[in-house]
Design a protein around this motif. Structure first.
Motif, PDB file in Angstrom:
ATOM      1  N   MET A 183       1.030  -1.209  -0.070  1.00 20.32           N
ATOM      2  CA  MET A 183      -0.042  -0.285  -0.106  1.00 20.32           C
ATOM      3  C   MET A 183       0.866   1.296   0.129  1.00 20.32           C
ATOM      4  O   MET A 183       1.866   1.330   0.830  1.00 20.32           O
ATOM      5  N   SER A 184       0.692   2.108  -0.921  1.00 19.04           N
ATOM      6  CA  SER A 184       1.433   3.370  -0.849  1.00 19.04           C
ATOM      7  C   SER A 184       1.236   3.965   0.391  1.00 19.04           C
ATOM      8  O   SER A 184      -0.145   4.080   0.901  1.00 19.04           O
ATOM      9  N   CYS A 185       2.036   4.545   0.876  1.00 16.76           N
ATOM     10  CA  CYS A 185       2.030   5.225   2.431  1.00 16.76           C
ATOM     11  C   CYS A 185       3.203   6.417   2.673  1.00 16.76           C
ATOM     12  O   CYS A 185       4.112   6.427   2.111  1.00 16.76           O
ATOM     13  N   LEU A 186       2.610   7.640   2.986  1.00 16.64           N
ATOM     14  CA  LEU A 186       3.600   8.780   3.319  1.00 16.64           C
ATOM     15  C   LEU A 186       3.427   8.812   4.960  1.00 16.64           C
ATOM     16  O   LEU A 186       2.314   8.921   5.282  1.00 16.64           O
ATOM     17  N   THR A 187       4.751   8.773   5.361  1.00 14.41           N
ATOM     18  CA  THR A 187       5.177   9.035   6.963  1.00 14.41           C
ATOM     19  C   THR A 187       6.173  10.161   6.965  1.00 14.41           C
ATOM     20  O   THR A 187       6.841  10.180   6.142  1.00 14.41           O
ATOM     21  N   VAL A 188       5.688  11.301   7.866  1.00 19.32           N
ATOM     22  CA  VAL A 188       6.281  12.422   7.898  1.00 19.32           C
ATOM     23  C   VAL A 188       6.955  12.428   9.398  1.00 19.32           C
ATOM     24  O   VAL A 188       6.089  12.156  10.242  1.00 19.32           O
ATOM     25  N   TYR A 189       8.260  12.605   9.541  1.00 19.42           N
ATOM     26  CA  TYR A 189       8.865  12.707  10.657  1.00 19.42           C
ATOM     27  C   TYR A 189       9.455  14.056  10.685  1.00 19.42           C
ATOM     28  O   TYR A 189       9.848  14.549   9.856  1.00 19.42           O
ATOM     29  N   LEU A 190       9.746  14.419  12.040  1.00 19.73           N
ATOM     30  CA  LEU A 190      10.675  15.522  12.330  1.00 19.73           C
ATOM     31  C   LEU A 190      11.971  14.862  12.299  1.00 19.73           C
ATOM     32  O   LEU A 190      12.200  13.850  12.522  1.00 19.73           O
ATOM     33  N   GLU A 191      12.954  15.614  11.544  1.00 23.68           N
ATOM     34  CA  GLU A 191      14.342  14.980  11.222  1.00 23.68           C
ATOM     35  C   GLU A 191      14.902  14.570  12.780  1.00 23.68           C
ATOM     36  O   GLU A 191      15.843  13.572  12.699  1.00 23.68           O
ATOM     37  N   GLU A 224       4.936  12.399  12.596  1.00 24.51           N
ATOM     38  CA  GLU A 224       3.829  13.414  12.770  1.00 24.51           C
ATOM     39  C   GLU A 224       2.571  12.993  11.993  1.00 24.51           C
ATOM     40  O   GLU A 224       1.598  13.397  12.435  1.00 24.51           O
ATOM     41  N   LEU A 225       2.881  12.259  11.088  1.00 22.66           N
ATOM     42  CA  LEU A 225       1.485  11.875   9.884  1.00 22.66           C
ATOM     43  C   LEU A 225       1.784  10.501   9.600  1.00 22.66           C
ATOM     44  O   LEU A 225       3.056  10.456   8.981  1.00 22.66           O
ATOM     45  N   ARG A 226       0.839   9.809   9.245  1.00 17.72           N
ATOM     46  CA  ARG A 226       0.849   8.685   8.468  1.00 17.72           C
ATOM     47  C   ARG A 226      -0.445   8.799   7.592  1.00 17.72           C
ATOM     48  O   ARG A 226      -1.445   8.731   8.253  1.00 17.72           O
ATOM     49  N   THR A 227      -0.374   8.510   6.387  1.00 14.90           N
ATOM     50  CA  THR A 227      -1.599   8.523   5.511  1.00 14.90           C
ATOM     51  C   THR A 227      -1.210   7.464   4.310  1.00 14.90           C
ATOM     52  O   THR A 227      -0.325   7.580   3.597  1.00 14.90           O
ATOM     53  N   ALA A 228      -2.476   6.932   3.986  1.00  8.51           N
ATOM     54  CA  ALA A 228      -2.212   6.142   2.820  1.00  8.51           C
ATOM     55  C   ALA A 228      -3.366   6.660   1.758  1.00  8.51           C
ATOM     56  O   ALA A 228      -3.643   6.172   0.826  1.00  8.51           O
ATOM     57  N   ASP A 229      -3.840   7.793   2.111  1.00  4.08           N
ATOM     58  CA  ASP A 229      -4.818   8.325   1.137  1.00  4.08           C
ATOM     59  C   ASP A 229      -4.339   9.299   0.037  1.00  4.08           C
ATOM     60  O   ASP A 229      -3.449  10.143   0.271  1.00  4.08           O
ATOM     61  N   PRO A 230      -4.338   8.749  -1.212  1.00  7.47           N
ATOM     62  CA  PRO A 230      -3.777   9.348  -2.413  1.00  7.47           C
ATOM     63  C   PRO A 230      -3.827  10.898  -2.575  1.00  7.47           C
ATOM     64  O   PRO A 230      -2.932  11.548  -2.548  1.00  7.47           O
ATOM     65  N   ALA A 231      -4.941  11.293  -1.987  1.00  5.99           N
ATOM     66  CA  ALA A 231      -5.169  12.977  -2.222  1.00  5.99           C
ATOM     67  C   ALA A 231      -4.397  13.399  -1.124  1.00  5.99           C
ATOM     68  O   ALA A 231      -3.801  14.599  -1.470  1.00  5.99           O
ATOM     69  N   LEU A 232      -4.263  12.863   0.077  1.00  7.86           N
ATOM     70  CA  LEU A 232      -3.622  13.749   1.227  1.00  7.86           C
ATOM     71  C   LEU A 232      -2.369  13.547   0.846  1.00  7.86           C
ATOM     72  O   LEU A 232      -1.513  14.349   1.083  1.00  7.86           O
ATOM     73  N   ILE A 233      -1.671  12.452   0.442  1.00  5.62           N
ATOM     74  CA  ILE A 233      -0.104  12.166  -0.012  1.00  5.62           C
ATOM     75  C   ILE A 233       0.059  13.248  -0.986  1.00  5.62           C
ATOM     76  O   ILE A 233       0.948  13.951  -0.781  1.00  5.62           O
ATOM     77  N   ALA A 234      -0.633  13.213  -2.164  1.00  4.10           N
ATOM     78  CA  ALA A 234      -0.465  14.518  -3.426  1.00  4.10           C
ATOM     79  C   ALA A 234      -0.268  15.788  -2.497  1.00  4.10           C
ATOM     80  O   ALA A 234       0.631  16.665  -2.934  1.00  4.10           O
ATOM     81  N   PHE A 276      10.262  12.929   4.904  1.00  6.98           N
ATOM     82  CA  PHE A 276       8.914  12.430   4.418  1.00  6.98           C
ATOM     83  C   PHE A 276       9.231  11.052   3.602  1.00  6.98           C
ATOM     84  O   PHE A 276      10.187  11.085   2.620  1.00  6.98           O
ATOM     85  N   ARG A 277       8.824  10.093   4.385  1.00  8.42           N
ATOM     86  CA  ARG A 277       9.038   8.762   3.745  1.00  8.42           C
ATOM     87  C   ARG A 277       7.963   8.051   2.971  1.00  8.42           C
ATOM     88  O   ARG A 277       6.957   8.047   3.545  1.00  8.42           O
ATOM     89  N   MET A 278       8.047   8.016   1.699  1.00  5.74           N
ATOM     90  CA  MET A 278       7.064   7.636   0.669  1.00  5.74           C
ATOM     91  C   MET A 278       7.372   6.377   0.246  1.00  5.74           C
ATOM     92  O   MET A 278       8.275   6.263  -0.426  1.00  5.74           O
ATOM     93  N   VAL A 279       6.594   5.324   0.730  1.00  5.36           N
ATOM     94  CA  VAL A 279       6.700   4.379   0.141  1.00  5.36           C
ATOM     95  C   VAL A 279       5.599   4.150  -1.121  1.00  5.36           C
ATOM     96  O   VAL A 279       4.658   4.256  -1.066  1.00  5.36           O
ATOM     97  N   CYS A 280       6.308   3.894  -2.183  1.00  5.03           N
ATOM     98  CA  CYS A 280       5.864   3.803  -3.594  1.00  5.03           C
ATOM     99  C   CYS A 280       5.380   2.569  -3.831  1.00  5.03           C
ATOM    100  O   CYS A 280       6.298   1.629  -3.899  1.00  5.03           O
ATOM    101  N   GLU A 281       4.260   2.280  -4.548  1.00  3.50           N
ATOM    102  CA  GLU A 281       3.855   0.830  -5.196  1.00  3.50           C
ATOM    103  C   GLU A 281       3.278   1.214  -6.449  1.00  3.50           C
ATOM    104  O   GLU A 281       3.182   2.408  -6.884  1.00  3.50           O
ATOM    105  N   THR A 282       2.743   0.141  -7.034  1.00  4.43           N
ATOM    106  CA  THR A 282       2.289   0.083  -8.326  1.00  4.43           C
ATOM    107  C   THR A 282       1.414   1.347  -8.622  1.00  4.43           C
ATOM    108  O   THR A 282       0.338   1.557  -7.797  1.00  4.43           O
TER     109      THR A 282
END
Ligand SMILES: [Fe+2]
Length: 187
Positions: free
Chosen positions: A1-9, A16-26, A123-129
């Protein structure tokens, strides 16, 4: 599943955030100058499809993106655990680096994780198909394909003389979790 996770460095353990919603990711990525899109194939693409077949199926979005971003060439790369020197290949992208041109990738199949270091955040972006990601030139980032890589991606290039990495010398990548596809799917 495509997923964006945002961390403080400074904190790789409490996102701070984790989402798999494509609109939110974009939206989150666009706010930080990073292009994210979802592309679908008009016709089914067999797992054995060669590079020409891949480029044919995605010809329309490829043309749109190359014109919009002035990319001049594209190619197709496939990496599997059987790829020659795969551990060394993974290692080439694991330290934070930049490029003089965008790093633009579309995932035809499989997965990998980009870590983009911007504005005191990662910004950790797990990209999938179906994921298209374009990281702007000069943006510090790293990429983990995992210990058992499996992906096919279309790469976009702005310069005919190739694509060069410049290490930043920052060891931040070592503090962040590696890409483990099974762990991501279980999360
Ligand atoms: Fe890169």
């Amino acid at each position: 599943m495509s997923c964006l996770t945002v961390y403080l460095e400074s904190d790789a353990h409490r996102p701070e955030l984790r989402t798999a919603d494509p609109a939110l990711i974009a939206a989150h990525l666009a706010h930080n100058g990073i292009l994210y899109e979802r592309w679908t194939a008009d016709v089914p693409l067999p797992a054995s499809a060669d590079a020409d077949a891949v480029l044919r199926v995605y010809a329309a979005p490829i043309e749109r993106l190359t014109e919009a971003r002035r990319y001049c060439t594209v190619d197709v790369v496939r990496v599997t655990p059987e790829t020659e020197c795969v551990a060394a290949l993974r290692g080439r992208f694991l330290d934070e680096h930049t490029h003089d041109e965008d790093e633009a990738r579309f995932f035809v199949e499989g997965a990998g994780a980009f870590y983009i270091h911007l504005k005191s955040r990662v910004f950790r972006m797990v990209c999938e198909t179906g994921d298209l990601l374009s990281i702007p030139a000069g943006t510090p980032h790293w990429f983990d394909m995992g210990a058992k890589p499996h992906f096919t991606s279309i790469r976009f290039f702005s310069r005919p003389d190739g694509w060069v990495s410049t290490l930043t010398g920052d060891t931040i990548a070592a503090r962040f979790p590696c890409f483990e596809p099974d762990a991501v799917r279980a999360a």
